[in-house]
Design an enzyme around this catalytic site. Structure first.
Site, short mmCIF file in Angstrom:
data_model
loop_
_atom_site.label_atom_id
_atom_site.label_comp_id
_atom_site.label_asym_id
_atom_site.label_seq_id
_atom_site.Cartn_x
_atom_site.Cartn_y
_atom_site.Cartn_z
N ASP A 214 -20.94 8.57 27.11
CA ASP A 214 -20.66 9.99 26.92
C ASP A 214 -21.91 10.84 27.12
O ASP A 214 -22.99 10.50 26.63
CB ASP A 214 -20.14 10.17 25.48
CG ASP A 214 -19.72 11.60 25.18
OD1 ASP A 214 -18.86 12.11 25.91
OD2 ASP A 214 -20.26 12.19 24.23
N GLU A 256 -20.32 9.59 32.11
CA GLU A 256 -19.75 10.92 31.95
C GLU A 256 -20.88 11.90 32.19
O GLU A 256 -21.72 12.15 31.31
CB GLU A 256 -19.15 11.15 30.57
CG GLU A 256 -18.27 12.38 30.57
CD GLU A 256 -18.53 13.42 29.48
OE1 GLU A 256 -17.76 14.37 29.39
OE2 GLU A 256 -19.51 13.30 28.72
C1 BGC Z 1 -16.65 14.45 25.22
C2 BGC Z 1 -16.12 15.50 24.30
C3 BGC Z 1 -17.08 15.65 23.13
C4 BGC Z 1 -18.51 15.89 23.62
C5 BGC Z 1 -19.50 15.77 22.53
C6 BGC Z 1 -17.96 15.07 25.69
O1 BGC Z 1 -18.47 14.64 26.80
O2 BGC Z 1 -15.79 14.17 26.30
O3 BGC Z 1 -14.82 15.21 23.85
O4 BGC Z 1 -16.70 16.74 22.33
O5 BGC Z 1 -18.85 14.95 24.60
O6 BGC Z 1 -19.57 14.45 22.09
#
Ligand code: BGC
Length: 561
Positions: A214, A256
């Site tokens: 993430d 991501e």
């Molecule tokens: C996730 C979100 C999240 C954010 C903070 C993003 O990239 O997809 O759902 O709120 O990261 O963790």
């Protein structure tokens, strides 16, 4: 044997490039199926529903965060990296789920929130009490002032005013790129890097097949930069990959990185960083292409991202658990997309739109199918978001992004067949508005209907699985005399697929340049109907509004060689 003495589990054996053929189903344990009747989905429930997931024709599950968490960001605020939120079950339930998924040939990718923790994480609680400069304090990023890193943008513009928050216990400001209750970890501290690797090993021992990393552009900070994509961040990812790869050559890292194409591409490194990365710029352009009835937005963006290291793969998607982000478009394009798809301003969040696919498409089956045809045939591995396969709706009256995370609609029974709890106890309310209500839109009903969206998706995924060209093939755009038609070839050895889609709301005719394909016979994939052979002239096709074709190019009906 107690749970800590478990043997190391095996992942599914097979090709280390399995992710090239992956079709990923993204889901939230909380909202999928509640087996114990407390109103919250759990791993036992998910395991019971694995047959359904397998029936779709997907081969990989991506789990949203399931770790212990105060859930102020729906689990993206982790307070323990090595546990399971008690509402979802325990580590044995998790293990049983992974084993059962593997038994069905389905791989499991878990979400790993690497950039930040919850402020309730023991590391943060320890850090704020530890002396300034100590290794414990150094797990996070601190400053005496809140004007450091001034060049860094705020991501959650609707809620956060600064990337710094004051901590009265530490008597210092801590850095956070997302909510203020999510302090960023400090990856300049080698102990933090080791913690991350240990966490990964912990889940690898349970047999997981990959990690969705993430928010990785923000891992490392440096003064006088915008703190995104720093070389230090790329060096860290190379280090992680190297460490994991030795023992686990078949485990994937999925980036991501919500970035423009050139920067996103950098997360592949030279094939030595992430195996996969989400294609954020492509996503809004598929919506733009339909709105503008033009192939240009898709062509332009893809032309710039076709060349990536051989062993890497884009993850492409239409919708996910977040708002449909419009960060990777120009301001004019964003305003256009907002006007088109979120005229009701309540649907707007940060720089995006918090709606599901079917409402975005006005429940128009033709456009929903067309977008799926693109998703399943453009280069990359497709990611489907739970519920979109039955055309589920959303609830913009719920806060933040909860409206697109409501319980899966299994049947027309109480609570959509999701849970036996009393309705007020549900993790989130089920959708009841008449247009999208679970009474009308649910799995049971669509299972029985051969013409349902659900069965169309199953059939289309089955077709896709028969052709390596979709996951592994090269991509070539074809010249046409009609900008509303997107035409391209996917080729993998003798598997040649011609894809053509009418992005317009009106019927269209097109002539497609297929200069080196003379003599081949297109066979339409769904019905196996032979079309006229490709001649010396450009190839003519006509389309109903939003119609599409997938053709296999054959030698007079037989495979080419
Ligand atoms: C996730 C979100 C999240 C954010 C903070 C993003 O990239 O997809 O759902 O709120 O990261 O963790």
């Amino acid at each position: 044997m107690n749970r800590h003495e478990r043997p190391v589990r095996n992942r599914l054996n097979g090709d280390v490039l399995w992710y090239k053929d992956a079709v990923i189903y993204q889901l939230h344990v909380k909202s999928f199926f509640d087996a114990d009747g407390d109103g919250v989905g759990d791993f036992k429930g998910l395991t019971q529903k694995l047959d359904y997931i397998a029936s779709l024709g997907v081969n990989t599950i991506w789990l949203l965060p399931f770790y212990p968490s105060p859930r102020r960001d729906d689990g993206y605020d982790i307070s323990d990296y090595r546990g399971i939120s008690s509402q979802y079950g325990d580590i044995d339930d998790f293990q049983a789920f992974v084993d059962a998924a593997h038994g069905l040939g389905i791989r499991v990718v878990v979400e790993l929130v690497v950039n930040h923790t919850s402020d309730e994480h023991p590391w943060f609680q320890r850090a704020r009490r530890a002396p300034a400069g100590s290794p414990e304090r150094d797990y996070y990023v601190w400053s005496d002032t809140d004007d450091k890193f001034a060049e860094t943008r705020i991501i959650f513009v609707d809620t956060e005013k600064s990337n710094w928050s004051w901590d009265p216990v530490a008597k210092a400001y801590y850095w956070h790129r997302f909510y203020s209750h999510q302090p960023d970890l400090n990856y300049r501290n080698p102990e933090v890097v080791e913690e991350l690797l240990d966490t990964m090993r912990f889940w690898l021992d349970k047999g997981v097949d990959g990690f969705r990393l993430d928010a990785i552009p923000h891992l490392v900070e440096r003064e006088h930069t915008d703190n995104e994509n720093l070389p230090e961040t790329h060096a860290l990812l190379k280090h992680i990959r190297k460490k994991l790869e030795r023992k686990h050559p078949d485990v994937i890292l999925l980036a991501e990185a919500n970035l423009w194409q050139q920067e996103a591409r950098e997360y592949f490194g030279e094939g030595d960083e992430c195996h996969m990365a989400f294609h954020f710029p492509l996503m809004p352009r598929m919506f733009m292409a339909i709105a503008k009835e033009s192939a240009k937005p898709i062509k332009t963006i893809l032309r710039q991202t076709l060349s990536i290291p051989d062993e890497c793969q884009w993850a492409i998607f239409l919708r996910n658990h977040d708002e449909l982000t419009l960060e990777m478009v120009t301001e004019a394009e964003r305003n256009f997309l907002w006007e088109t798809y979120a005229a009701d301003k309540r649907a707007r969040l940060n720089l995006g739109i918090r709606r599901r696919l079917s409402p975005l498409m006005g429940q128009d089956r033709r456009r929903i199918e067309l977008l799926h045809m693109l998703l399943l045939s453009l280069p990359g591995s497709p990611v489907l978001y739970y519920g979109d396969e039955i055309g589920m709706g959303d609830n913009i009256d719920l806060g933040d992004r909860d409206g697109v995370r409501t319980p899966m609609q299994w049947s027309d029974r109480e609570n959509a067949g999701f849970s036996q709890a009393a309705p007020p106890k549900l993790a989130l309310p089920v959708i009841t508005d008449p247009q999208f209500s679970y009474a009308a839109i649910n799995v049971a009903e669509q299972d029985d209907d051969p013409h349902s969206l659900l069965n169309w998706i199953r059939q289309t995924l089955r077709l896709r699985a028969e052709h390596a060209a979709f996951g592994r093939g090269s991509m070539r755009f074809l010249k046409t005399d009609n900008d509303s038609v997107l035409a391209y070839l996917r080729e993998c050895r003798d598997d040649i697929i011609l894809c053509a889609a009418n992005l317009s709301k009106t019927s269209q005719a097109v002539r497609i340049d297929l200069p080196d394909m003379q003599g081949l016979v297109p066979v339409e994939l769904t019905g196996e109907t032979m079309f006229p052979a490709i001649g010396r002239q450009r190839y003519s096709l006509t389309f109903q509004p939003y119609a599409y074709f997938w053709f296999k190019l054959t030698n007079n009906g037989a495979a080419t060689s």
